[in-house]
Write a protein that holds these residues in place. Structure first.
Motif, PDB file in Angstrom:
ATOM      1  N   LEU A 273      -1.223  -1.515   8.306  1.00  0.00           N
ATOM      2  CA  LEU A 273       0.119  -1.993   8.655  1.00  0.00           C
ATOM      3  C   LEU A 273       1.131  -1.673   7.559  1.00  0.00           C
ATOM      4  O   LEU A 273       2.295  -1.372   7.856  1.00  0.00           O
ATOM      5  CB  LEU A 273       0.104  -3.494   8.927  1.00  0.00           C
ATOM      6  CG  LEU A 273      -0.514  -3.922  10.247  1.00  0.00           C
ATOM      7  CD1 LEU A 273      -0.519  -5.442  10.347  1.00  0.00           C
ATOM      8  CD2 LEU A 273       0.214  -3.301  11.423  1.00  0.00           C
ATOM      9  N   ARG A 274       0.710  -1.748   6.316  1.00  0.00           N
ATOM     10  CA  ARG A 274       1.610  -1.355   5.221  1.00  0.00           C
ATOM     11  C   ARG A 274       1.890   0.147   5.281  1.00  0.00           C
ATOM     12  O   ARG A 274       2.989   0.595   4.990  1.00  0.00           O
ATOM     13  CB  ARG A 274       1.010  -1.734   3.864  1.00  0.00           C
ATOM     14  CG  ARG A 274       1.073  -3.222   3.571  1.00  0.00           C
ATOM     15  CD  ARG A 274       0.700  -3.559   2.140  1.00  0.00           C
ATOM     16  NE  ARG A 274      -0.589  -3.052   1.714  1.00  0.00           N
ATOM     17  CZ  ARG A 274      -1.761  -3.666   1.900  1.00  0.00           C
ATOM     18  NH1 ARG A 274      -1.798  -4.834   2.512  1.00  0.00           N
ATOM     19  NH2 ARG A 274      -2.880  -3.133   1.459  1.00  0.00           N
ATOM     20  N   TYR A 275       0.881   0.907   5.647  1.00  0.00           N
ATOM     21  CA  TYR A 275       0.972   2.363   5.718  1.00  0.00           C
ATOM     22  C   TYR A 275       1.817   2.815   6.911  1.00  0.00           C
ATOM     23  O   TYR A 275       2.670   3.681   6.796  1.00  0.00           O
ATOM     24  CB  TYR A 275      -0.447   2.917   5.805  1.00  0.00           C
ATOM     25  CG  TYR A 275      -0.553   4.398   5.982  1.00  0.00           C
ATOM     26  CD1 TYR A 275      -0.187   5.266   4.967  1.00  0.00           C
ATOM     27  CD2 TYR A 275      -1.034   4.928   7.168  1.00  0.00           C
ATOM     28  CE1 TYR A 275      -0.302   6.633   5.130  1.00  0.00           C
ATOM     29  CE2 TYR A 275      -1.148   6.287   7.343  1.00  0.00           C
ATOM     30  CZ  TYR A 275      -0.780   7.134   6.321  1.00  0.00           C
ATOM     31  OH  TYR A 275      -0.888   8.477   6.480  1.00  0.00           O
TER      32      TYR A 275
ATOM     33  N   PRO B  58       3.724   0.739   9.880  1.00  0.00           N
ATOM     34  CA  PRO B  58       4.069  -0.526  10.535  1.00  0.00           C
ATOM     35  C   PRO B  58       4.049  -0.468  12.063  1.00  0.00           C
ATOM     36  O   PRO B  58       3.854  -1.485  12.723  1.00  0.00           O
ATOM     37  CB  PRO B  58       5.484  -0.815  10.026  1.00  0.00           C
ATOM     38  CG  PRO B  58       5.590  -0.042   8.746  1.00  0.00           C
ATOM     39  CD  PRO B  58       4.733   1.176   8.921  1.00  0.00           C
TER      40      PRO B  58
ATOM     41  N   GLU C 118      -4.695  -4.715   7.420  1.00  0.00           N
ATOM     42  CA  GLU C 118      -3.543  -5.043   6.569  1.00  0.00           C
ATOM     43  C   GLU C 118      -3.040  -3.805   5.824  1.00  0.00           C
ATOM     44  O   GLU C 118      -1.836  -3.588   5.707  1.00  0.00           O
ATOM     45  CB  GLU C 118      -3.904  -6.158   5.584  1.00  0.00           C
ATOM     46  CG  GLU C 118      -4.102  -7.505   6.244  1.00  0.00           C
ATOM     47  CD  GLU C 118      -2.891  -7.947   7.065  1.00  0.00           C
ATOM     48  OE1 GLU C 118      -1.750  -7.813   6.571  1.00  0.00           O
ATOM     49  OE2 GLU C 118      -3.099  -8.420   8.201  1.00  0.00           O
ATOM     50  N   ARG C 119      -3.954  -3.018   5.340  1.00  0.00           N
ATOM     51  CA  ARG C 119      -3.576  -1.777   4.637  1.00  0.00           C
ATOM     52  C   ARG C 119      -2.911  -0.798   5.600  1.00  0.00           C
ATOM     53  O   ARG C 119      -1.922  -0.143   5.257  1.00  0.00           O
ATOM     54  CB  ARG C 119      -4.827  -1.165   4.003  1.00  0.00           C
ATOM     55  CG  ARG C 119      -4.538  -0.002   3.121  1.00  0.00           C
ATOM     56  CD  ARG C 119      -5.757   0.404   2.346  1.00  0.00           C
ATOM     57  NE  ARG C 119      -5.489   1.634   1.626  1.00  0.00           N
ATOM     58  CZ  ARG C 119      -6.404   2.350   1.028  1.00  0.00           C
ATOM     59  NH1 ARG C 119      -7.660   1.951   1.011  1.00  0.00           N
ATOM     60  NH2 ARG C 119      -6.078   3.463   0.409  1.00  0.00           N
TER      61      ARG C 119
ATOM     62  N   ARG D 183       8.525   6.457  10.180  1.00  0.00           N
ATOM     63  CA  ARG D 183       8.018   5.079  10.211  1.00  0.00           C
ATOM     64  C   ARG D 183       8.921   4.193  11.061  1.00  0.00           C
ATOM     65  O   ARG D 183       8.439   3.337  11.804  1.00  0.00           O
ATOM     66  CB  ARG D 183       7.893   4.522   8.797  1.00  0.00           C
ATOM     67  CG  ARG D 183       6.738   5.167   8.031  1.00  0.00           C
ATOM     68  CD  ARG D 183       6.613   4.620   6.654  1.00  0.00           C
ATOM     69  NE  ARG D 183       6.135   3.231   6.761  1.00  0.00           N
ATOM     70  CZ  ARG D 183       5.987   2.438   5.724  1.00  0.00           C
ATOM     71  NH1 ARG D 183       6.268   2.862   4.520  1.00  0.00           N
ATOM     72  NH2 ARG D 183       5.562   1.211   5.881  1.00  0.00           N
TER      73      ARG D 183
END
Length: 158
Positions: free
Chosen positions: A130-132, A134, A127-128, A9
Motif C-alpha cells: 500500500l505504501r508502494y 496506494p 502494508e508495504r 500513483r
C-alpha cells in the motif's frame, strides 16, 4: 519520486482508469511486442514491471501478463488485483495450479517459483504494498475481496 511516477500513483487509484483496463492492456501488449519488451506503460511511468509467463491450468497453453511488481531481495511481489474486478485474474489461478513460472525483465527471462502469502506475512507485505502503490487499497475495495499476493522467488538457471 519522479513526476511521472507520482502521476501514475495518483491515476492508479482512480476508478475511471480501471474502466480503461482493456484498452490499456492492449496498448501495453503492442508496445511490448514492438520494442522487444523494452517499453511498457508502467515502465514509462518509472515503475518496475515484470512480464509473467504461466501455464494455463486447464489449457496447458503459455500465458503472458505484464504486471507491476515490488522488487524484494531474491524475489518480486505481485498482486492479483485484476483492475479492481470481483474475480482473481487468470494468472493467479494458473500459479496456484502450477507455481513454476518465469518472469522477463529487460529482455532476460528468469525462472521463478510462486508462493501465495497468507496470515502475518500477507499483512506485513500488504502494508508495504500500500505504501508502494496506494491504488491497491482502492482496487481491493472495488473488488470486494482480499487481493491475492504472490512472492515469485527467483531461481537461478543451472
Amino acid at each position: 519520486m519522479s513526476a511521472r511516477t507520482a502521476t501514475a500513483r495518483f491515476l492508479g487509484s482512480r476508478r475511471w482508469i480501471m474502466r480503461l483496463a482493456p484498452a490499456i492492456v492492449r496498448v501495453d501488449r503492442h508496445l511490448h511486442r514492438l520494442t522487444g519488451g523494452r517499453v511498457t506503460l508502467l515502465r514509462l511511468a518509472g515503475l518496475p514491471t515484470v512480464r509473467l509467463t504461466t501455464v494455463g491450468r486447464r489449457s496447458g497453453a503459455r500465458r503472458e501478463t505484464q504486471l507491476l511488481c515490488l522488487p524484494v531481495p531474491g524475489a518480486v511481489v505481485v498482486v492479483g488485483s485484476n483492475w479492481g474486478r470481483p474475480r482473481d485474474p487468470g494468472w493467479a489461478h494458473n500459479l496456484r495450479a502450477r507455481p513454476d513460472a518465469a518472469v522477463t525483465v529487460d529482455g532476460r527471462t528468469i525462472p521463478v517459483r510462486a508462493r501465495e502469502v497468507r496470515g502475518a506475512e500477507y499483512e506485513r507485505l500488504w502494508e508495504r504494498l500500500l505504501r508502494y502503490w496506494p491504488g491497491y487499497g482502492a482496487e481491493r475495495e472495488w473488488a470486494g475481496r482480499p487481493l491475492p499476493v504472490f512472492v515469485l522467488d527467483l531461481r537461478r538457471s543451472a
